[in-house]
Design a protein around this motif. Structure first.
Motif, PDB file in Angstrom:
ATOM      1  N   LYS A  57     -58.648 -97.221  22.259  1.00 57.40           N
ATOM      2  CA  LYS A  57     -58.497 -97.111  23.702  1.00 57.40           C
ATOM      3  C   LYS A  57     -57.946 -95.760  24.126  1.00 57.40           C
ATOM      4  O   LYS A  57     -58.122 -95.351  25.262  1.00 57.40           O
ATOM      5  CB  LYS A  57     -57.583 -98.214  24.226  1.00 57.40           C
ATOM      6  N   LYS A  58     -57.255 -95.086  23.206  1.00 57.93           N
ATOM      7  CA  LYS A  58     -56.691 -93.784  23.555  1.00 57.93           C
ATOM      8  C   LYS A  58     -57.808 -92.789  23.825  1.00 57.93           C
ATOM      9  O   LYS A  58     -58.924 -92.928  23.345  1.00 57.93           O
ATOM     10  CB  LYS A  58     -55.810 -93.256  22.415  1.00 57.93           C
ATOM     11  N   THR A  59     -57.467 -91.769  24.583  1.00 60.16           N
ATOM     12  CA  THR A  59     -58.436 -90.750  24.927  1.00 60.16           C
ATOM     13  C   THR A  59     -58.927 -90.054  23.667  1.00 60.16           C
ATOM     14  O   THR A  59     -58.142 -89.574  22.862  1.00 60.16           O
ATOM     15  CB  THR A  59     -57.790 -89.715  25.871  1.00 60.16           C
ATOM     16  N   MET A  60     -60.221 -90.035  23.536  1.00 56.69           N
ATOM     17  CA  MET A  60     -60.800 -89.416  22.347  1.00 56.69           C
ATOM     18  C   MET A  60     -60.813 -87.896  22.473  1.00 56.69           C
ATOM     19  O   MET A  60     -60.716 -87.194  21.490  1.00 56.69           O
ATOM     20  CB  MET A  60     -62.226 -89.919  22.138  1.00 56.69           C
ATOM     21  N   LEU A  61     -60.936 -87.379  23.686  1.00 55.50           N
ATOM     22  CA  LEU A  61     -61.051 -85.945  23.893  1.00 55.50           C
ATOM     23  C   LEU A  61     -60.257 -85.570  25.134  1.00 55.50           C
ATOM     24  O   LEU A  61     -60.361 -86.228  26.162  1.00 55.50           O
ATOM     25  CB  LEU A  61     -62.531 -85.575  24.093  1.00 55.50           C
ATOM     26  N   THR A  62     -59.449 -84.545  25.032  1.00 57.66           N
ATOM     27  CA  THR A  62     -58.689 -84.075  26.187  1.00 57.66           C
ATOM     28  C   THR A  62     -59.144 -82.671  26.544  1.00 57.66           C
ATOM     29  O   THR A  62     -59.841 -82.009  25.770  1.00 57.66           O
ATOM     30  CB  THR A  62     -57.180 -84.050  25.889  1.00 57.66           C
ATOM     31  N   ALA A  63     -58.709 -82.218  27.690  1.00 56.18           N
ATOM     32  CA  ALA A  63     -59.077 -80.869  28.122  1.00 56.18           C
ATOM     33  C   ALA A  63     -58.473 -79.818  27.209  1.00 56.18           C
ATOM     34  O   ALA A  63     -59.025 -78.729  27.048  1.00 56.18           O
ATOM     35  CB  ALA A  63     -58.618 -80.641  29.565  1.00 56.18           C
ATOM     36  N   ASP A  64     -57.352 -80.143  26.573  1.00 60.44           N
ATOM     37  CA  ASP A  64     -56.727 -79.191  25.656  1.00 60.44           C
ATOM     38  C   ASP A  64     -57.548 -78.995  24.385  1.00 60.44           C
ATOM     39  O   ASP A  64     -57.422 -77.972  23.716  1.00 60.44           O
ATOM     40  CB  ASP A  64     -55.320 -79.653  25.287  1.00 60.44           C
ATOM     41  N   GLU A  69     -64.034 -71.495  27.294  1.00 63.11           N
ATOM     42  CA  GLU A  69     -65.442 -71.216  27.558  1.00 63.11           C
ATOM     43  C   GLU A  69     -66.168 -72.448  28.075  1.00 63.11           C
ATOM     44  O   GLU A  69     -67.155 -72.333  28.791  1.00 63.11           O
ATOM     45  CB  GLU A  69     -66.107 -70.721  26.283  1.00 63.11           C
ATOM     46  N   ALA A  70     -65.696 -73.628  27.729  1.00 64.65           N
ATOM     47  CA  ALA A  70     -66.337 -74.849  28.185  1.00 64.65           C
ATOM     48  C   ALA A  70     -66.209 -75.011  29.694  1.00 64.65           C
ATOM     49  O   ALA A  70     -67.047 -75.640  30.329  1.00 64.65           O
ATOM     50  CB  ALA A  70     -65.720 -76.056  27.492  1.00 64.65           C
ATOM     51  N   PHE A  71     -65.188 -74.440  30.309  1.00 62.86           N
ATOM     52  CA  PHE A  71     -64.958 -74.585  31.740  1.00 62.86           C
ATOM     53  C   PHE A  71     -65.407 -73.365  32.543  1.00 62.86           C
ATOM     54  O   PHE A  71     -65.866 -73.493  33.661  1.00 62.86           O
ATOM     55  CB  PHE A  71     -63.467 -74.831  32.017  1.00 62.86           C
ATOM     56  N   THR A  72     -65.244 -72.200  31.985  1.00 56.32           N
ATOM     57  CA  THR A  72     -65.454 -70.999  32.789  1.00 56.32           C
ATOM     58  C   THR A  72     -66.637 -70.157  32.366  1.00 56.32           C
ATOM     59  O   THR A  72     -67.004 -69.246  33.082  1.00 56.32           O
ATOM     60  CB  THR A  72     -64.212 -70.099  32.711  1.00 56.32           C
ATOM     61  N   GLY A  73     -67.205 -70.398  31.218  1.00 57.88           N
ATOM     62  CA  GLY A  73     -68.247 -69.501  30.739  1.00 57.88           C
ATOM     63  C   GLY A  73     -67.621 -68.138  30.499  1.00 57.88           C
ATOM     64  O   GLY A  73     -67.918 -67.165  31.179  1.00 57.88           O
ATOM     65  N   ALA A  74     -66.670 -68.069  29.595  1.00 59.36           N
ATOM     66  CA  ALA A  74     -65.821 -66.896  29.383  1.00 59.36           C
ATOM     67  C   ALA A  74     -66.625 -65.616  29.297  1.00 59.36           C
ATOM     68  O   ALA A  74     -67.756 -65.583  28.848  1.00 59.36           O
ATOM     69  CB  ALA A  74     -65.005 -67.081  28.117  1.00 59.36           C
ATOM     70  N   GLY A  75     -66.007 -64.558  29.736  1.00 56.77           N
ATOM     71  CA  GLY A  75     -66.635 -63.255  29.698  1.00 56.77           C
ATOM     72  C   GLY A  75     -67.163 -62.821  31.044  1.00 56.77           C
ATOM     73  O   GLY A  75     -67.799 -61.786  31.156  1.00 56.77           O
ATOM     74  N   HIS A  76     -66.904 -63.619  32.113  1.00 58.76           N
ATOM     75  CA  HIS A  76     -67.448 -63.287  33.418  1.00 58.76           C
ATOM     76  C   HIS A  76     -66.391 -62.988  34.470  1.00 58.76           C
ATOM     77  O   HIS A  76     -66.725 -62.822  35.631  1.00 58.76           O
ATOM     78  CB  HIS A  76     -68.333 -64.432  33.919  1.00 58.76           C
ATOM     79  N   GLY A  77     -65.133 -62.935  34.104  1.00 59.96           N
ATOM     80  CA  GLY A  77     -64.090 -62.744  35.095  1.00 59.96           C
ATOM     81  C   GLY A  77     -63.279 -61.500  34.837  1.00 59.96           C
ATOM     82  O   GLY A  77     -63.394 -60.851  33.798  1.00 59.96           O
TER      83      GLY A  77
END
Length: 176
Positions: A57-64, A69-77
């Motif tokens: 029941k515990k969260t299998m995947l967290t944002a940490d 890169e999964a959120f921002t597409g790194a390399g563009h800011g």
């Protein structure tokens, strides 16, 4: 059970084929069915099952767990510059710019501001001395308090504020 680990056969460890291994497992389960049911009904097995269900029941995947890169597409800011600030000397040398130490001009300071700052400093030192020497606190404390008031008042009265515009050649717009 120890066929794979048994080195008495001249180091020739053989795995049984899948068909015979499956048959052996079925034979083991049939031979020990009663014992396995007792183990399955034990308190430890039930505790393990509850623990396993809680863990599922515990969260299998967290944002940490995800990279940026999964959120921002790194390399563009603007903050995605990967070079260290420690390589500033290399960058300056590459572009032909050398480091020139700051050398501010002190000729724009008024004498009255220097005098007020000196009086304020003398007042602060006098208050510290008065606090350390209780037998002279009356006279020294009074004079030091007056010096602090006069020095701070003079500096506040001479303050030009933020909206003063300097139009001389040495003004590059930087406000520190």
């Amino acid at each position: 059970m120890t066929d794979l680990n048994n080195s008495s056969n001249g180091g020739d460890a053989r795995r049984p084929d899948d068909a015979s291994g499956h048959d052996d497992w079925e034979a083991f389960l049939n031979d020990h069915a009663g014992e396995l049911e007792d183990v399955e009904r034990s308190r430890t097995a039930k505790r393990f099952d509850r623990h396993a269900r809680r863990e599922e029941k515990k969260t299998m995947l967290t944002a940490d767990d995800l990279s940026d890169e999964a959120f921002t597409g790194a390399g563009h800011g603007p903050r995605d510059y990967t070079s260290s600030w420690l390589d500033t000397d290399d960058v300056l040398d590459h572009h032909g710019m050398g480091f020139s130490a700051p050398n501010p001009s002190l000729k724009g300071i008024r004498v009255s501001k220097l005098i007020c700052a000196a009086i304020l400093a003398i007042g602060v030192v006098g208050i510290i001395v008065a606090a350390c020497l209780p037998h002279i606190v009356g006279i020294v404390g009074l004079i030091a308090a007056l010096c602090v008031l006069v020095g701070a008042g003079g500096l506040i009265a001479q303050h030009e504020g933020r909206d003063v515009i300097h139009d001389d050649d040495s003004d590059n717009g930087a406000r520190v």
